[in-house]
Scaffold this motif. Structure first.
Motif, PDB file in Angstrom:
ATOM      1  N   GLU A   1     -28.022  79.628 -17.781  1.00  0.00           N
ATOM      2  CA  GLU A   1     -28.147  79.311 -18.749  1.00  0.00           C
ATOM      3  C   GLU A   1     -26.823  77.936 -17.938  1.00  0.00           C
ATOM      4  OE1 GLU A   1     -25.770  82.040 -21.790  1.00  0.00           O
ATOM      5  OE2 GLU A   1     -24.549  81.263 -20.743  1.00  0.00           O
ATOM      6  N   GLY A   2     -27.919  76.781 -18.718  1.00  0.00           N
ATOM      7  CA  GLY A   2     -26.846  75.398 -17.971  1.00  0.00           C
ATOM      8  C   GLY A   2     -27.185  74.501 -19.419  1.00  0.00           C
ATOM      9  N   ASP A   3     -26.397  73.381 -19.197  1.00  0.00           N
ATOM     10  CA  ASP A   3     -26.606  72.453 -20.400  1.00  0.00           C
ATOM     11  C   ASP A   3     -26.890  72.489 -21.565  1.00  0.00           C
ATOM     12  OD1 ASP A   3     -29.172  70.690 -17.628  1.00  0.00           O
ATOM     13  OD2 ASP A   3     -26.619  70.184 -17.752  1.00  0.00           O
ATOM     14  N   GLY A   4     -26.283  73.435 -21.883  1.00  0.00           N
ATOM     15  CA  GLY A   4     -25.823  73.769 -23.091  1.00  0.00           C
ATOM     16  C   GLY A   4     -26.852  74.876 -23.331  1.00  0.00           C
ATOM     17  N   ASP A   5     -27.909  75.626 -22.998  1.00  0.00           N
ATOM     18  CA  ASP A   5     -29.546  76.058 -22.430  1.00  0.00           C
ATOM     19  C   ASP A   5     -29.509  78.014 -22.088  1.00  0.00           C
ATOM     20  OD1 ASP A   5     -30.961  74.493 -24.510  1.00  0.00           O
ATOM     21  OD2 ASP A   5     -31.051  72.718 -22.808  1.00  0.00           O
ATOM     22  N   ALA A   6     -30.326  77.999 -22.247  1.00  0.00           N
ATOM     23  CA  ALA A   6     -30.015  79.458 -21.612  1.00  0.00           C
ATOM     24  C   ALA A   6     -32.028  79.487 -21.513  1.00  0.00           C
ATOM     25  CB  ALA A   6     -29.942  80.545 -22.829  1.00  0.00           C
ATOM     26  N   PHE A   7     -31.898  80.119 -20.432  1.00  0.00           N
ATOM     27  CA  PHE A   7     -33.809  80.119 -19.693  1.00  0.00           C
ATOM     28  C   PHE A   7     -33.963  81.326 -18.943  1.00  0.00           C
ATOM     29  CE2 PHE A   7     -33.712  74.678 -19.727  1.00  0.00           C
ATOM     30  CZ  PHE A   7     -32.163  74.742 -19.835  1.00  0.00           C
ATOM     31  N   ASN A   8     -35.745  81.884 -18.894  1.00  0.00           N
ATOM     32  CA  ASN A   8     -35.373  82.731 -18.991  1.00  0.00           C
ATOM     33  C   ASN A   8     -36.587  82.124 -17.910  1.00  0.00           C
ATOM     34  OD1 ASN A   8     -34.504  85.290 -20.086  1.00  0.00           O
ATOM     35  ND2 ASN A   8     -36.332  85.278 -21.481  1.00  0.00           N
ATOM     36  N   VAL A   9     -36.522  82.882 -16.455  1.00  0.00           N
ATOM     37  CA  VAL A   9     -36.968  82.319 -14.969  1.00  0.00           C
ATOM     38  C   VAL A   9     -38.267  82.996 -14.781  1.00  0.00           C
ATOM     39  CG1 VAL A   9     -37.621  80.632 -12.890  1.00  0.00           C
ATOM     40  CG2 VAL A   9     -35.606  80.568 -14.903  1.00  0.00           C
ATOM     41  N   HIS A  10     -39.310  82.956 -14.803  1.00  0.00           N
ATOM     42  CA  HIS A  10     -40.234  83.724 -14.483  1.00  0.00           C
ATOM     43  C   HIS A  10     -40.867  83.320 -12.980  1.00  0.00           C
ATOM     44  CE1 HIS A  10     -41.093  85.949 -18.674  1.00  0.00           C
ATOM     45  NE2 HIS A  10     -40.760  84.483 -19.362  1.00  0.00           N
ATOM     46  N   VAL A  11     -40.479  84.424 -11.754  1.00  0.00           N
ATOM     47  CA  VAL A  11     -40.805  84.320 -11.069  1.00  0.00           C
ATOM     48  C   VAL A  11     -42.019  85.298 -10.830  1.00  0.00           C
ATOM     49  CG1 VAL A  11     -39.956  84.312  -8.560  1.00  0.00           C
ATOM     50  CG2 VAL A  11     -38.443  83.880  -9.874  1.00  0.00           C
ATOM     51  N   ASP A  12     -43.094  84.720  -9.945  1.00  0.00           N
ATOM     52  CA  ASP A  12     -44.460  85.453  -9.496  1.00  0.00           C
ATOM     53  C   ASP A  12     -44.091  86.228  -7.982  1.00  0.00           C
ATOM     54  OD1 ASP A  12     -47.621  85.764  -9.523  1.00  0.00           O
ATOM     55  OD2 ASP A  12     -46.365  87.256  -7.424  1.00  0.00           O
ATOM     56  N   PRO A  13     -43.836  88.436  -8.327  1.00  0.00           N
ATOM     57  CA  PRO A  13     -42.839  88.401  -6.633  1.00  0.00           C
ATOM     58  C   PRO A  13     -43.821  88.537  -5.553  1.00  0.00           C
ATOM     59  CG  PRO A  13     -43.978  90.039  -8.226  1.00  0.00           C
ATOM     60  CD  PRO A  13     -43.847  88.343  -9.018  1.00  0.00           C
ATOM     61  N   SER A  14     -44.823  88.004  -6.258  1.00  0.00           N
ATOM     62  CA  SER A  14     -46.360  88.219  -3.917  1.00  0.00           C
ATOM     63  C   SER A  14     -46.703  86.066  -4.350  1.00  0.00           C
ATOM     64  CB  SER A  14     -47.818  88.253  -4.964  1.00  0.00           C
ATOM     65  OG  SER A  14     -48.490  87.708  -5.866  1.00  0.00           O
ATOM     66  N   SER A  15     -46.337  85.509  -4.445  1.00  0.00           N
ATOM     67  CA  SER A  15     -47.075  83.974  -5.057  1.00  0.00           C
ATOM     68  C   SER A  15     -44.896  83.553  -4.897  1.00  0.00           C
ATOM     69  CB  SER A  15     -47.789  83.225  -5.435  1.00  0.00           C
ATOM     70  OG  SER A  15     -47.444  82.846  -7.234  1.00  0.00           O
ATOM     71  N   GLY A  16     -44.285  83.396  -5.628  1.00  0.00           N
ATOM     72  CA  GLY A  16     -43.193  82.592  -5.603  1.00  0.00           C
ATOM     73  C   GLY A  16     -43.146  81.860  -7.019  1.00  0.00           C
ATOM     74  N   ASP A  17     -44.323  82.009  -7.694  1.00  0.00           N
ATOM     75  CA  ASP A  17     -44.790  80.224  -7.980  1.00  0.00           C
ATOM     76  C   ASP A  17     -43.843  80.718  -9.658  1.00  0.00           C
ATOM     77  OD1 ASP A  17     -48.842  80.567  -8.177  1.00  0.00           O
ATOM     78  OD2 ASP A  17     -46.574  79.136  -7.041  1.00  0.00           O
ATOM     79  N   THR A  18     -43.769  79.900 -10.422  1.00  0.00           N
ATOM     80  CA  THR A  18     -42.514  80.058 -11.676  1.00  0.00           C
ATOM     81  C   THR A  18     -42.713  79.626 -12.424  1.00  0.00           C
ATOM     82  OG1 THR A  18     -41.379  78.120 -10.732  1.00  0.00           O
ATOM     83  CG2 THR A  18     -39.965  80.279  -9.711  1.00  0.00           C
ATOM     84  N   SER A  19     -42.233  80.168 -13.608  1.00  0.00           N
ATOM     85  CA  SER A  19     -42.432  79.224 -15.582  1.00  0.00           C
ATOM     86  C   SER A  19     -41.072  79.168 -16.010  1.00  0.00           C
ATOM     87  CB  SER A  19     -43.456  80.475 -16.118  1.00  0.00           C
ATOM     88  OG  SER A  19     -43.046  81.622 -16.402  1.00  0.00           O
ATOM     89  N   VAL A  20     -40.952  77.978 -16.109  1.00  0.00           N
ATOM     90  CA  VAL A  20     -39.407  78.322 -17.333  1.00  0.00           C
ATOM     91  C   VAL A  20     -39.328  78.515 -18.565  1.00  0.00           C
ATOM     92  CG1 VAL A  20     -37.219  76.978 -17.377  1.00  0.00           C
ATOM     93  CG2 VAL A  20     -38.175  76.927 -15.256  1.00  0.00           C
ATOM     94  N   ALA A  21     -38.435  79.115 -19.034  1.00  0.00           N
ATOM     95  CA  ALA A  21     -39.007  78.990 -21.185  1.00  0.00           C
ATOM     96  C   ALA A  21     -37.955  79.365 -21.129  1.00  0.00           C
ATOM     97  CB  ALA A  21     -38.961  80.461 -21.101  1.00  0.00           C
ATOM     98  N   ARG A  22     -37.318  77.806 -21.884  1.00  0.00           N
ATOM     99  CA  ARG A  22     -36.199  77.882 -22.759  1.00  0.00           C
ATOM    100  C   ARG A  22     -36.285  78.739 -24.126  1.00  0.00           C
ATOM    101  NH1 ARG A  22     -36.771  73.362 -22.766  1.00  0.00           N
ATOM    102  NH2 ARG A  22     -35.083  72.446 -22.075  1.00  0.00           N
ATOM    103  N   ILE A  23     -35.293  79.837 -24.099  1.00  0.00           N
ATOM    104  CA  ILE A  23     -34.758  80.897 -24.511  1.00  0.00           C
ATOM    105  C   ILE A  23     -33.196  80.000 -26.228  1.00  0.00           C
ATOM    106  CG2 ILE A  23     -33.208  81.931 -25.553  1.00  0.00           C
ATOM    107  CD1 ILE A  23     -33.178  82.904 -22.410  1.00  0.00           C
ATOM    108  N   ARG A  24     -34.841  80.233 -27.942  1.00  0.00           N
ATOM    109  CA  ARG A  24     -33.757  79.859 -28.452  1.00  0.00           C
ATOM    110  C   ARG A  24     -32.521  80.316 -29.650  1.00  0.00           C
ATOM    111  NH1 ARG A  24     -36.774  75.585 -30.928  1.00  0.00           N
ATOM    112  NH2 ARG A  24     -38.942  75.756 -30.504  1.00  0.00           N
ATOM    113  N   ARG A  25     -31.649  79.413 -29.341  1.00  0.00           N
ATOM    114  CA  ARG A  25     -30.357  80.618 -29.236  1.00  0.00           C
ATOM    115  C   ARG A  25     -30.418  79.995 -31.083  1.00  0.00           C
ATOM    116  NH1 ARG A  25     -26.950  80.557 -25.469  1.00  0.00           N
ATOM    117  NH2 ARG A  25     -26.591  79.184 -24.031  1.00  0.00           N
ATOM    118  N   ARG A  26     -29.424  81.405 -31.500  1.00  0.00           N
ATOM    119  CA  ARG A  26     -29.457  81.415 -32.927  1.00  0.00           C
ATOM    120  C   ARG A  26     -27.893  81.457 -33.302  1.00  0.00           C
ATOM    121  NH1 ARG A  26     -32.788  87.770 -34.243  1.00  0.00           N
ATOM    122  NH2 ARG A  26     -35.172  86.809 -33.655  1.00  0.00           N
ATOM    123  N   ASP A  27     -27.801  80.838 -34.998  1.00  0.00           N
ATOM    124  CA  ASP A  27     -26.767  80.268 -35.205  1.00  0.00           C
ATOM    125  C   ASP A  27     -25.710  81.624 -35.564  1.00  0.00           C
ATOM    126  OD1 ASP A  27     -27.961  76.762 -35.581  1.00  0.00           O
ATOM    127  OD2 ASP A  27     -26.887  77.974 -33.403  1.00  0.00           O
TER     128      ASP A  27
END
Length: 208
Positions: free
Chosen positions: A182-208
């Protein structure tokens, strides 16, 4: 020693690592960093991406480098050009009287994407100025949760989330680490490839 330092960038982990080194060197010698994104003809031919989409990607990549350099007090010139990446890089070196090229040795991979490693190899062989190649820290196995957190923090920082914090223990799902933050009011899932270390960042939508 150096007045103009060129960093070809595509926004990937490898080119972010190269940018860090270039900014450090520029700060030491009072040099200007030139951030160059090439809309590669090969990528246009091999992928579904349009020129407009690649130009947007180029602006994002070069502006991210500008933001990082601003924090270090280093001046940056940006350019987005068309052509074969290695050719355009070498032409830019001549046109702008560049003293040093700093390149990542690995770029984005996948269908239709250019492997920056082959571009760097051609530039190293043909350039008349020094070429510094920087291997991405992500080119290593991510074997532990602690390593996954470190890689995820770097990915979030690269996207401007400097204050993000990990909220729970990372876990493995299929062939990836998932790090929740979490940061800056947002939540994230960071996907990390275990073999290469490559990453992708997905913002999680918050439900009111």
């Amino acid at each position: 020693m150096y007045d103009r330092i060129l960093v070809p960038t595509d926004g990937s982990t490898a080119t972010r690592e190269a940018a860090k080194h270039a900014i450090d060197v520029a700060g030491k010698y009072g040099a200007t960093v030139h951030a160059l994104y090439v809309v590669g003809t090969e990528r246009l031919e091999r992928s579904d991406a349009t020129r407009e989409e690649l130009e947007v990607e180029g602006r994002e990549a070069t502006e991210a480098l500008v933001d990082r350099a601003d924090d270090a007090g280093v001046d940056v010139v940006t350019a987005i050009e068309d052509g074969r990446p290695s050719d355009r890089i070498l032409e830019y070196v001549d046109d702008e009287d560049v003293d040093l090229v700093v390149m990542g040795t690995r770029g984005r991979t996948g269908v239709g994407r250019v492997l920056l490693g082959s571009v760097a190899e051609r530039v190293v062989r043909r350039a008349d100025v020094p070429v510094m190649t920087v291997r991405a820290s992500g080119e290593r196995a991510v074997e532990t949760a602690e390593e996954a957190v470190a890689v995820a923090r770097d990915a979030l920082e690269a996207e401007g989330h400097d204050d993000a914090s990990v909220t729970e223990e990372p876990y493995r799902a299929a062939n990836t680490w998932i790090v929740r933050a979490e940061g800056d009011g947002d939540a994230f899932n960071v996907h990390v490839d275990p073999s290469s270390g490559d990453t992708s960042v997905a913002r999680i939508r918050r439900r009111d």
